[in-house]
Design a protein around this motif. Structure first.
Motif, short mmCIF file in Angstrom:
data_model
loop_
_atom_site.label_atom_id
_atom_site.label_comp_id
_atom_site.label_asym_id
_atom_site.label_seq_id
_atom_site.Cartn_x
_atom_site.Cartn_y
_atom_site.Cartn_z
N ASN A 13 -32.80 -55.96 -36.45
CA ASN A 13 -33.42 -55.11 -37.47
C ASN A 13 -33.76 -53.76 -36.86
O ASN A 13 -33.70 -53.57 -35.63
N ASN B 141 -46.77 -47.73 -43.87
CA ASN B 141 -45.55 -47.15 -44.42
C ASN B 141 -45.57 -45.63 -44.37
O ASN B 141 -44.58 -44.99 -43.97
N VAL C 141 -37.81 -44.32 -43.59
CA VAL C 141 -37.62 -45.17 -44.77
C VAL C 141 -37.06 -46.53 -44.36
O VAL C 141 -37.46 -47.58 -44.89
N ALA C 142 -36.14 -46.54 -43.39
CA ALA C 142 -35.56 -47.80 -42.92
C ALA C 142 -36.63 -48.72 -42.34
O ALA C 142 -36.61 -49.94 -42.55
N VAL D 120 -39.80 -48.72 -43.19
CA VAL D 120 -40.60 -49.19 -44.33
C VAL D 120 -39.89 -50.35 -45.03
O VAL D 120 -40.49 -51.40 -45.31
N VAL D 121 -38.59 -50.18 -45.31
CA VAL D 121 -37.81 -51.24 -45.95
C VAL D 121 -37.78 -52.48 -45.07
O VAL D 121 -37.91 -53.63 -45.55
N ASN D 122 -37.61 -52.28 -43.77
CA ASN D 122 -37.57 -53.39 -42.83
C ASN D 122 -38.86 -54.20 -42.85
O ASN D 122 -38.84 -55.44 -42.93
N ASP D 123 -40.02 -53.52 -42.80
CA ASP D 123 -41.30 -54.22 -42.83
C ASP D 123 -41.50 -54.95 -44.15
O ASP D 123 -42.03 -56.07 -44.19
N THR D 124 -41.09 -54.32 -45.26
CA THR D 124 -41.20 -54.95 -46.57
C THR D 124 -40.37 -56.22 -46.63
O THR D 124 -40.83 -57.26 -47.13
N TRP D 125 -39.16 -56.15 -46.11
CA TRP D 125 -38.29 -57.32 -46.08
C TRP D 125 -38.85 -58.43 -45.20
O TRP D 125 -38.83 -59.61 -45.59
N TYR E 96 -41.63 -60.15 -47.02
CA TYR E 96 -41.07 -60.99 -48.08
C TYR E 96 -40.43 -62.25 -47.48
O TYR E 96 -40.62 -63.36 -48.00
N THR F 68 -27.58 -53.87 -39.03
CA THR F 68 -28.42 -52.91 -38.30
C THR F 68 -27.57 -51.91 -37.53
O THR F 68 -27.83 -50.70 -37.56
#
Length: 403
Positions: free
Chosen positions: A277, A319, A348-349, A351-356, A359, A381
């Motif tokens: 990641n 974020n 942004v990547a 942020v998306v990575n932490d969100t994923w 989840y 990645t």
């Protein structure tokens, strides 16, 4: 007078070998001559900043004196006082030369700043972190001579790795026992040989032989959707390989030389293309830079936002700070749209990575995790990173705007 790019040609390495031999013998017998190390550093600094580059040498001397005054003055002040506004002022003053160097080309039609020199960024990072650690109280015994050695340590002066003052001081003020030094010597020589393969064979092939051809083909293949073509995709991977092997090779030279001198400078790369990641990638790529930004920008911004309750949720704080942190990194590379976009992309990547990951943690039972998903994560990645390097390379600026 001869001038050399650090680790740029065989003559430089021949001189390096001759200069380091007495130091190696001394360390094998438990002796460290700081006077000799200083003379060697001065010699290689003159090779780097002398001759036709004398203006850079003058800028370096003025800059070092300036940073010494700031860091020493703040260390003296910090013994009895701890004013926040003064600390922020001192940090601003410490980064002011670097800011001028980075902004000048953007406002002067590409003209480089007169106060710029090779390595100004990395020296600024060292000076700022010394000042921050002095304020935190983790650095209590600031010594001007050690600070000068730290700043002017020639193996890492041009492009890092970015060492920490306290770690450097511990090595500099001690002499490793023979067994430990033999291990360091073995590693140092191995790093040099791997560095040769990376920089002078692989980086040369990708960067000098293959990449110009692909760039020319990409320029001639414009016309499709966003001017994307197969040669441009080939350039993306080629540039990424060149960037890695060139910089990783240089870093291995710097670390290897440091080890031979009995200084365990931290590594800069740790198999970044195996990252599953984007966060793990930044824990493996240009490690000393990413950790510097993490420790001295990201963490401090998070603490400030939380202390002042700027955002209600910790995730929002993280974020926003990711994006600010990576944008600053983008601006640090240069004030151009592609460097800034590169920084924003990685912000942004992250942020998306932490969100994923959050989840995935909540739905662990329904999301498979096996060798296939691990390989796919590494593949995804790597390709996202390569795409970001395509932005970073600046070729899109030529393809889209050069007619």
């Amino acid at each position: 007078m001869l001038t050399f790019e650090p680790y740029g040609n065989p003559t430089y390495f021949a001189l390096l070998g001759v200069a380091l031999l007495p130091l190696m013998i001394g360390l094998l017998y438990g002796k460290r001559s700081r006077l000799y190390e200083t003379l060697v550093s001065i010699f290689f600094l003159v090779l780097t900043f002398g001759g036709s580059k004398w203006t850079q040498g003058v800028a370096l001397i003025i800059y070092i004196l300036y940073e010494v005054v700031l860091t020493w003055g703040y260390a003296v002040y910090r013994r009895n006082h701890n004013s926040g506004p003064l600390f922020y002022l001192m940090v601003i003053l410490a980064i002011a030369p670097l800011t001028i160097v980075k902004v000048t080309p953007a406002v002067e039609n590409g003209q480089a700043s007169l106060i710029g020199f090779l390595g100004v960024s990395y020296l600024t990072f060292r000076a700022v972190q010394t000042m921050m650690e002095t304020r935190d109280g983790t650095l209590k015994n600031y010594n001007i001579m050690t600070f000068l050695q730290f700043m002017l340590f020639f193996p890492t002066i041009s492009s890092g790795p970015i060492d920490r003052y306290r770690r450097f001081e511990a090595d500099y003020r001690s002499v490793p026992d023979r067994d430990k030094y033999l291990g360091m010597l073995q590693k140092g020589i191995r790093y040099l040989f791997v560095g040769f393969m990376y920089k002078f064979i692989l980086a040369y092939y990708f960067g000098t032989i293959l990449m110009p051809k692909l760039q020319l083909m990409a320029m001639h293949s414009r016309g499709g959707f966003l001017d994307i073509s197969w040669p441009l995709i080939g350039y993306m991977y080629c540039y990424s390989a060149d960037l890695f092997f060139d910089f990783a090779g240089y870093s291995l030279f710097a670390v290897g030389t440091s080890y031979i001198m009995g200084i365990a400078t931290p590594m800069n790369f740790n198999q970044p293309w195996r990252s599953p990641n984007i966060k793990d990638f930044w824990n493996r790529w240009h490690i000393t830079l990413s950790f510097w930004f993490r420790d001295f920008i990201y963490m401090r911004l998070v603490f400030w936002f939380m202390k002042h309750k700027v955002f209600k949720k910790p995730t929002t704080t993280a974020n926003v700070t990711y994006i600010i942190n990576m944008l600053i990194m983008g601006f640090w590379h240069g004030v151009t749209w592609y460097y800034i976009t590169y920084g924003l992309f990685h912000g942004v990547a992250l942020v998306v990575n932490d969100t994923w990951l959050r989840y995935k943690k909540k739905h662990r039972q329904s999301i498979p995790h096996n060798k296939f998903t691990q390989v796919f994560a590494i593949f995804l990645t790597a390709n996202l990173v390569c795409f970001s390097f395509l932005i970073f390379s600046g070729i899109l600026d030529k393809i889209w705007f050069l007619k």
